[in-house]
Design an enzyme around this catalytic site. Sequence first.
Site, PDB file in Angstrom:
ATOM      1  N   ASP A 181      -4.282 -46.901   0.724  1.00 14.55           N
ATOM      2  CA  ASP A 181      -2.993 -47.264   1.318  1.00 14.55           C
ATOM      3  C   ASP A 181      -2.630 -46.326   2.468  1.00 14.55           C
ATOM      4  O   ASP A 181      -1.634 -46.551   3.154  1.00 14.55           O
ATOM      5  CB  ASP A 181      -1.875 -47.266   0.257  1.00 14.55           C
ATOM      6  CG  ASP A 181      -1.782 -45.943  -0.484  1.00 14.55           C
ATOM      7  OD1 ASP A 181      -2.812 -45.474  -1.004  1.00 14.55           O
ATOM      8  OD2 ASP A 181      -0.687 -45.369  -0.540  1.00 14.55           O
ATOM      9  N   LYS A 236      11.342 -43.692   8.533  1.00 14.14           N
ATOM     10  CA  LYS A 236      10.786 -43.147   7.291  1.00 14.14           C
ATOM     11  C   LYS A 236      11.829 -42.220   6.669  1.00 14.14           C
ATOM     12  O   LYS A 236      12.279 -41.273   7.316  1.00 14.14           O
ATOM     13  CB  LYS A 236       9.494 -42.395   7.617  1.00 14.14           C
ATOM     14  CG  LYS A 236       8.711 -41.956   6.400  1.00 14.14           C
ATOM     15  CD  LYS A 236       7.350 -41.416   6.814  1.00 14.14           C
ATOM     16  CE  LYS A 236       6.640 -40.799   5.619  1.00 14.14           C
ATOM     17  NZ  LYS A 236       5.384 -40.165   6.023  1.00 14.14           N
ATOM     18  N   GLY A 294       8.100 -47.449   0.026  1.00  9.98           N
ATOM     19  CA  GLY A 294       9.131 -47.025  -0.920  1.00  9.98           C
ATOM     20  C   GLY A 294      10.249 -46.259  -0.242  1.00  9.98           C
ATOM     21  O   GLY A 294      11.332 -46.092  -0.793  1.00  9.98           O
ATOM     22  N   ARG A 295       9.946 -45.743   0.941  1.00 14.12           N
ATOM     23  CA  ARG A 295      10.989 -44.988   1.641  1.00 14.12           C
ATOM     24  C   ARG A 295      10.841 -45.145   3.146  1.00 14.12           C
ATOM     25  O   ARG A 295      11.191 -44.263   3.911  1.00 14.12           O
ATOM     26  CB  ARG A 295      10.915 -43.528   1.273  1.00 14.12           C
ATOM     27  CG  ARG A 295       9.539 -42.969   1.507  1.00 14.12           C
ATOM     28  CD  ARG A 295       9.619 -41.512   1.646  1.00 14.12           C
ATOM     29  NE  ARG A 295       8.275 -40.976   1.658  1.00 14.12           N
ATOM     30  CZ  ARG A 295       8.032 -39.715   1.890  1.00 14.12           C
ATOM     31  NH1 ARG A 295       9.018 -38.902   2.123  1.00 14.12           N
ATOM     32  NH2 ARG A 295       6.811 -39.275   1.902  1.00 14.12           N
ATOM     33  N   GLY A 350       3.700 -50.263  -1.671  1.00 15.78           N
ATOM     34  CA  GLY A 350       4.642 -50.793  -0.688  1.00 15.78           C
ATOM     35  C   GLY A 350       5.494 -49.672  -0.125  1.00 15.78           C
ATOM     36  O   GLY A 350       5.474 -48.541  -0.621  1.00 15.78           O
ATOM     37  N   ASP A 392      -0.013 -40.979   7.664  1.00 12.15           N
ATOM     38  CA  ASP A 392       0.383 -40.226   6.477  1.00 12.15           C
ATOM     39  C   ASP A 392       0.014 -38.748   6.575  1.00 12.15           C
ATOM     40  O   ASP A 392      -1.051 -38.329   6.148  1.00 12.15           O
ATOM     41  CB  ASP A 392      -0.176 -40.844   5.191  1.00 12.15           C
ATOM     42  CG  ASP A 392       0.760 -40.560   4.031  1.00 12.15           C
ATOM     43  OD1 ASP A 392       1.201 -39.412   3.906  1.00 12.15           O
ATOM     44  OD2 ASP A 392       1.064 -41.478   3.264  1.00 12.15           O
TER      45      ASP A 392
HETATM   46  P1  AMP Z   1       2.244 -41.365  -0.062  1.00 12.53           P
HETATM   47  O1  AMP Z   1       1.730 -40.396  -1.058  1.00 12.53           O
HETATM   48  O2  AMP Z   1       3.209 -40.749   0.924  1.00 12.53           O
HETATM   49  O3  AMP Z   1       1.191 -42.163   0.592  1.00 12.53           O
HETATM   50  O4  AMP Z   1       3.167 -42.377  -0.880  1.00 12.53           O
HETATM   51  C1  AMP Z   1       2.665 -43.194  -1.895  1.00 12.53           C
HETATM   52  C2  AMP Z   1       3.694 -44.228  -2.277  1.00 12.53           C
HETATM   53  O5  AMP Z   1       4.865 -43.619  -2.825  1.00 12.53           O
HETATM   54  C3  AMP Z   1       4.164 -45.093  -1.124  1.00 12.53           C
HETATM   55  O6  AMP Z   1       4.274 -46.409  -1.576  1.00 12.53           O
HETATM   56  C4  AMP Z   1       5.498 -44.495  -0.771  1.00 12.53           C
HETATM   57  O7  AMP Z   1       6.347 -45.439  -0.159  1.00 12.53           O
HETATM   58  C5  AMP Z   1       6.027 -44.051  -2.123  1.00 12.53           C
HETATM   59  N1  AMP Z   1       6.997 -42.954  -2.001  1.00 12.53           N
HETATM   60  C6  AMP Z   1       6.746 -41.688  -1.618  1.00 12.53           C
HETATM   61  N2  AMP Z   1       7.874 -40.951  -1.602  1.00 12.53           N
HETATM   62  C7  AMP Z   1       8.884 -41.769  -2.001  1.00 12.53           C
HETATM   63  C8  AMP Z   1      10.299 -41.602  -2.186  1.00 12.53           C
HETATM   64  N3  AMP Z   1      10.910 -40.440  -1.972  1.00 12.53           N
HETATM   65  N4  AMP Z   1      11.006 -42.677  -2.592  1.00 12.53           N
HETATM   66  C9  AMP Z   1      10.407 -43.846  -2.819  1.00 12.53           C
HETATM   67  N5  AMP Z   1       9.092 -44.072  -2.662  1.00 12.53           N
HETATM   68  C10 AMP Z   1       8.321 -43.045  -2.253  1.00 12.53           C
HETATM   69 MG    MG Z   2       1.267 -43.323   2.231  1.00  8.11          MG
END
Ligand code: AMP
Ligand code: MG
Length: 494
Positions: free
Chosen positions: A255, A115, A94-95, A92, A265
Site C-alpha cells: 500500500d 494528510k 485513514g487520515r 484505505g 510514505d
Molecule cells: P502507513 O503506515 O502510514 O502506511 O499507514 C497504514 C494505514 O494506517 C493507512 O491506511 C493509513 O491511512 C492508516 N493510518 C495511519 N495513521 C492513522 C491515523 N492517525 N488515523 C487513521 N488512520 C491512520
Molecule cells: Mg501508507
Amino acid sequence: MDDLSLPQFPFDNSYARLPERFYTKQAPTPVAAPSILAVNDALAADLGLDAAELRSLGGAEALSGNRPLPGADPLAQVYAGHQFGGWSAQLGDGRAILLGEVVGKDGKRRDIQLKGAGPTAYSRMGDGRAPLGPVLREYLISEAMAALGVPTTRALAAVWTGEAVYREQGGFPGGVLTRVAASHIRVGTFQFFGAREDTDALGLLVDHCIERHYSEAFEAENKALALLTAVLNAQAKLIAKWMGFGFIHGVMNTDNMTISGETIDYGPCAFMEGFDPKQVFSSIDKGRRYAYDMQPGIGHWNLSRLAGALLPLVDEDGEKAVEKAQKTLDVFPAAFDAAWTDVAGRKLGLGAPGAEDKLLVNDLLTMMAAAKADFTLTFRALMNAAAGDEAPLREHLTDTATLDPWLVAWRARLTEDGRDNAAVAEAIRQVSPIYIPRNHIVEDVIEAGLHENFAPFHTMNEVLADPFTEQTGKEAYAAPAPADGAVHRTFCGT
Ligand code: AMP
Ligand code: MG
C-alpha cells in the site's frame, strides 16, 4: 470570516468520476486555529497556483480543511495491502483526504491531498490526524528527494492546526500536510479489487492508470500486461535511484508502492550515513525486511502482488494468465540490474555504464562497507579524486591495499571514455549530492519546530533545494552525525 477569499484551484477530479466503490466521499474535519507554516513556491508555480493566496488566511482555512475549496470533491480512497508481508483486505486513506486533481502549467495532472485532515471511513481505531513532527519530516525529505531528481510525492504546504494530537508518548501539536502526487493509486488499490474478484473495477483502474501515467500503453494488445511492465520499469528505476543516494524507504508495504513510480510514505525512511548494505532504521522492522539491500527483492515481491491482482485481465484462461504474468515479472531482476548499473556507474563518472562495469562498482561498495564510509561523502570525495585530489577519498577508504589497485582500474576505465578530468568530476558532482537530509539534523529541525521555531526548517529546506552545489557557511549540513549524536532508529510517528 465570511468574506474571506479562498485560493483558486482549477480542479478537475477524474478519480471522483470512478464508481463509488473506489472511495468514500468525505469532507475534512475542521480544526481549531489553523496557521500556515510553509508554502512551496516553486511547486505552487508548477501547479499554476498563487503562492500568496496559499499563504493568506483563506489559504490556512482551505489547506487545513476548515473551508471547502470550490471545485473540490473530497474523498478517501480505498485500498488493501500487504504490510510486512501480512495481508490486510481493507486499508484505505485513514487520515488523508483527496480534495481533487489539478492539471498544472506543465500539463501534468496531480492529486491535491490533505494528510491529517480528520477521520474517514477507513480510520479504524485511528484519529485521522497527524502530529506536526512527521508533517515537517515528510515535507523536508520529500522535497529533498525531488531536488535530488528522485520521483516522489511533493509537499505543497504545511499547516499547524492549533490542536493537540494524542499519541502513546503524550500530546503533540497537530499538523496537516498538503501532499501532491501524480496519483495516490497504489499496488494495494489493485489488490483491493483483485481480492474481491471485481474484474470490472480492475479494468477501469487499468485504464485510469494508463491514461494518467503511461499513455503509451493505450495501444497495447494486452493493457494489463503493458501496465505491469510500465510499473515494473518505473519501480526498478526508482529503487535504483534510492539506493544511489543511500536511501532506505523503511516501509515498502504494497500500500506504500505507487503505480506512478513515485516514492510515497515518508514514515520511517532515512538516508544512511556509514555504508552498511544491511542497514535498517525503522523501529518496527524487527525482521529487517526492508533493509537497504533488500529493497530490489521487495520491489519484485510487491510487483508480483500487482501481477496477481491483474490476472483476470491478463488472460481469460487462468493458467495462461499466470504464465504470461510470470514471464513479465521475470524481467524485473534484469531491469533493476540495468537501472542500478546505470545509477552506480554514473556515480563513478562513467559516461555510458554497462554490465562490464559492475565489478568496479561492487569493489568500491565492498571497500565502503568494510570502512563503514559515509555513503554521500565518499562519492563526493571520488569527485575530488577525479579532479586530481585523492586526499579526501583516502580519508574515507583507508585500506590502501584495496584502494590503490581499485584507483588504477577506475582510471583505466575512465580513459576509455576519453573525457578530461574536469568533465569526469563534473559528471560525478551532478549525481552525487553534498547535502542530504541527515537524520540528526532532521531531528533537530523538528525539535525546534515543536518549540515554535521554524527558522531551522526553512533554512534546511533551502539548503536541500540545491543539493549538488556546495553552499558557503552550510558545512554543518554536509557533516555526518557526531559519534554520540547518530540516529539509529526512526519511528513511523503516525
Ligand atoms: P502507513 O503506515 O502510514 O502506511 O499507514 C497504514 C494505514 O494506517 C493507512 O491506511 C493509513 O491511512 C492508516 N493510518 C495511519 N495513521 C492513522 C491515523 N492517525 N488515523 C487513521 N488512520 C491512520
Ligand atoms: Mg501508507
